[in-house]
Design a protein around this motif. Structure first.
Motif, short mmCIF file in Angstrom:
data_model
loop_
_atom_site.label_atom_id
_atom_site.label_comp_id
_atom_site.label_asym_id
_atom_site.label_seq_id
_atom_site.Cartn_x
_atom_site.Cartn_y
_atom_site.Cartn_z
N ASP A 42 7.65 29.55 -25.00
CA ASP A 42 7.31 29.72 -26.40
C ASP A 42 6.31 30.87 -26.53
OD1 ASP A 42 6.68 27.22 -29.00
OD2 ASP A 42 7.37 29.29 -29.08
N TYR A 43 6.77 31.99 -27.00
CA TYR A 43 5.91 33.14 -27.17
C TYR A 43 6.51 34.06 -28.23
CZ TYR A 43 9.40 35.34 -24.12
OH TYR A 43 10.58 35.80 -23.57
N ALA A 44 5.77 35.05 -28.61
CA ALA A 44 6.26 36.04 -29.58
C ALA A 44 5.89 37.43 -29.08
CB ALA A 44 5.65 35.80 -30.96
N ILE A 45 6.76 38.36 -29.35
CA ILE A 45 6.52 39.76 -29.00
C ILE A 45 6.47 40.59 -30.27
CG2 ILE A 45 7.50 41.81 -27.93
CD1 ILE A 45 8.44 40.11 -25.65
N GLY A 46 5.44 41.38 -30.37
CA GLY A 46 5.29 42.29 -31.50
C GLY A 46 5.40 43.72 -31.04
N TRP A 47 5.87 44.57 -31.95
CA TRP A 47 6.00 46.00 -31.66
C TRP A 47 5.14 46.80 -32.63
CZ3 TRP A 47 8.56 48.15 -27.60
CH2 TRP A 47 9.44 47.33 -26.89
N GLY A 73 2.03 48.32 -37.51
CA GLY A 73 2.81 47.18 -37.09
C GLY A 73 4.25 47.34 -37.53
N LEU A 74 5.19 47.09 -36.62
CA LEU A 74 6.60 47.35 -36.90
C LEU A 74 7.43 46.08 -37.00
CD1 LEU A 74 7.15 50.28 -34.37
CD2 LEU A 74 6.65 50.46 -36.83
N SER A 75 7.36 45.26 -35.97
CA SER A 75 8.32 44.18 -35.89
C SER A 75 7.80 43.09 -34.97
CB SER A 75 9.65 44.72 -35.35
OG SER A 75 10.64 43.72 -35.34
N CYS A 76 8.45 41.93 -35.06
CA CYS A 76 8.05 40.78 -34.25
C CYS A 76 9.26 39.89 -34.04
CB CYS A 76 6.95 40.01 -34.98
SG CYS A 76 6.52 38.39 -34.30
N ILE A 77 9.28 39.20 -32.90
CA ILE A 77 10.31 38.21 -32.65
C ILE A 77 9.68 37.04 -31.91
CG2 ILE A 77 11.06 39.34 -30.51
CD1 ILE A 77 13.96 38.43 -31.30
N LYS A 78 10.09 35.83 -32.30
CA LYS A 78 9.58 34.63 -31.65
C LYS A 78 10.66 34.08 -30.73
CE LYS A 78 7.53 30.09 -32.55
NZ LYS A 78 7.20 29.06 -33.53
N SER A 79 10.27 33.66 -29.54
CA SER A 79 11.25 33.32 -28.52
C SER A 79 12.05 32.07 -28.83
CB SER A 79 10.54 33.14 -27.17
OG SER A 79 9.64 32.04 -27.24
N THR A 80 11.41 31.01 -29.32
CA THR A 80 12.10 29.73 -29.41
C THR A 80 13.10 29.65 -30.56
OG1 THR A 80 10.15 28.95 -30.60
CG2 THR A 80 10.35 28.36 -28.27
N ASP A 100 15.78 38.83 -24.87
CA ASP A 100 16.58 38.18 -23.84
C ASP A 100 15.68 37.15 -23.16
OD1 ASP A 100 17.94 37.41 -21.52
OD2 ASP A 100 18.89 39.37 -21.29
N ASN A 101 15.84 35.89 -23.54
CA ASN A 101 14.95 34.85 -23.02
C ASN A 101 15.10 34.68 -21.51
OD1 ASN A 101 13.53 33.91 -25.37
ND2 ASN A 101 15.44 33.03 -26.08
N VAL A 113 1.51 29.29 -30.05
CA VAL A 113 2.70 29.79 -30.72
C VAL A 113 3.52 28.65 -31.29
CG1 VAL A 113 4.87 31.02 -30.36
CG2 VAL A 113 2.78 31.86 -29.31
N ALA A 114 3.58 27.54 -30.57
CA ALA A 114 4.45 26.44 -30.97
C ALA A 114 4.02 25.79 -32.28
CB ALA A 114 4.48 25.39 -29.86
N VAL A 115 2.76 25.88 -32.62
CA VAL A 115 2.26 25.16 -33.80
C VAL A 115 2.39 25.96 -35.08
CG1 VAL A 115 0.67 23.82 -32.40
CG2 VAL A 115 -0.12 25.97 -33.43
N VAL A 116 2.82 27.20 -34.99
CA VAL A 116 2.93 28.04 -36.18
C VAL A 116 4.40 28.38 -36.44
CG1 VAL A 116 2.20 30.19 -37.29
CG2 VAL A 116 0.69 29.05 -35.64
N PRO A 117 4.89 28.13 -37.64
CA PRO A 117 6.27 28.49 -37.95
C PRO A 117 6.53 29.97 -37.71
CG PRO A 117 5.33 27.14 -39.69
CD PRO A 117 4.21 27.50 -38.78
N GLY A 118 7.73 30.28 -37.24
CA GLY A 118 8.07 31.64 -36.87
C GLY A 118 7.77 32.69 -37.92
N PRO A 119 8.27 32.53 -39.13
CA PRO A 119 8.01 33.56 -40.15
C PRO A 119 6.53 33.81 -40.40
CG PRO A 119 9.78 32.12 -40.84
CD PRO A 119 9.18 31.49 -39.61
#
Length: 134
Positions: A30-35, A46-53, A72-73, A102-108
């Motif tokens: 469970d992690y997120a990557i930002g660009w 800040g450009l973009s973000c994706i959450k793994s789960t 790619d998980n 990361v797990a406790v915060v909704p993705g958006p």
């Protein structure tokens, strides 16, 4: 956790690049990557973000339509596809990861926070240079 960004280079206007961000040392799925990018004479953007789960993605308004973020998980690697590159896209592109809470915060909500509050990210890659010629 360490991040290794790659994929930058010199490209003509109208071309495309795919930037990669390989994460190592992760202890959770469970992690997120930002660009982000830092252009000459400008502040960090800040450009973009994706959450793994859950695959949540987020794009800044300024890049809607030309950028695509994926993850790619299995490889713990994030990608930022940039199409129709323009000279104003010339910058050092950075990836960064959020691995705590990361797990406790909704993705958006998480991605909105991370893109607009980069101080909330836990670790940063070294950056990869993208140069677009006209």
């Amino acid at each position: 956790v360490q991040l290794q960004a790659s994929g930058g280079g010199l490209v003509q206007a109208g071309g495309s690049l795919r930037l990669s961000c390989a994460a190592s040392g992760l202890t959770s799925d469970d992690y997120a990557i930002g660009w982000f990018r830092l252009a000459p004479g400008k502040g960090r953007e800040g450009l973009s973000c994706i959450k793994s789960t859950d695959g949540t993605t987020y794009y800044a308004d300024s890049i809607q339509g030309r950028f695509s973020v994926t993850l790619d998980n299995a490889k713990n690697t994030g990608y930022l596809q940039i199409n129709n590159l323009q000279p104003e896209d010339t910058a050092i592109y950075y990836c960064a990861a959020k691995v705590h809470y990361v797990a406790v915060v909704p993705g958006p909500l998480l991605c909105d926070i991370l893109v607009n509050r980069p101080d909330q990210l836990d670790t940063w890659g070294q950056g990869t240079l993208v140069t677009v010629s006209s």
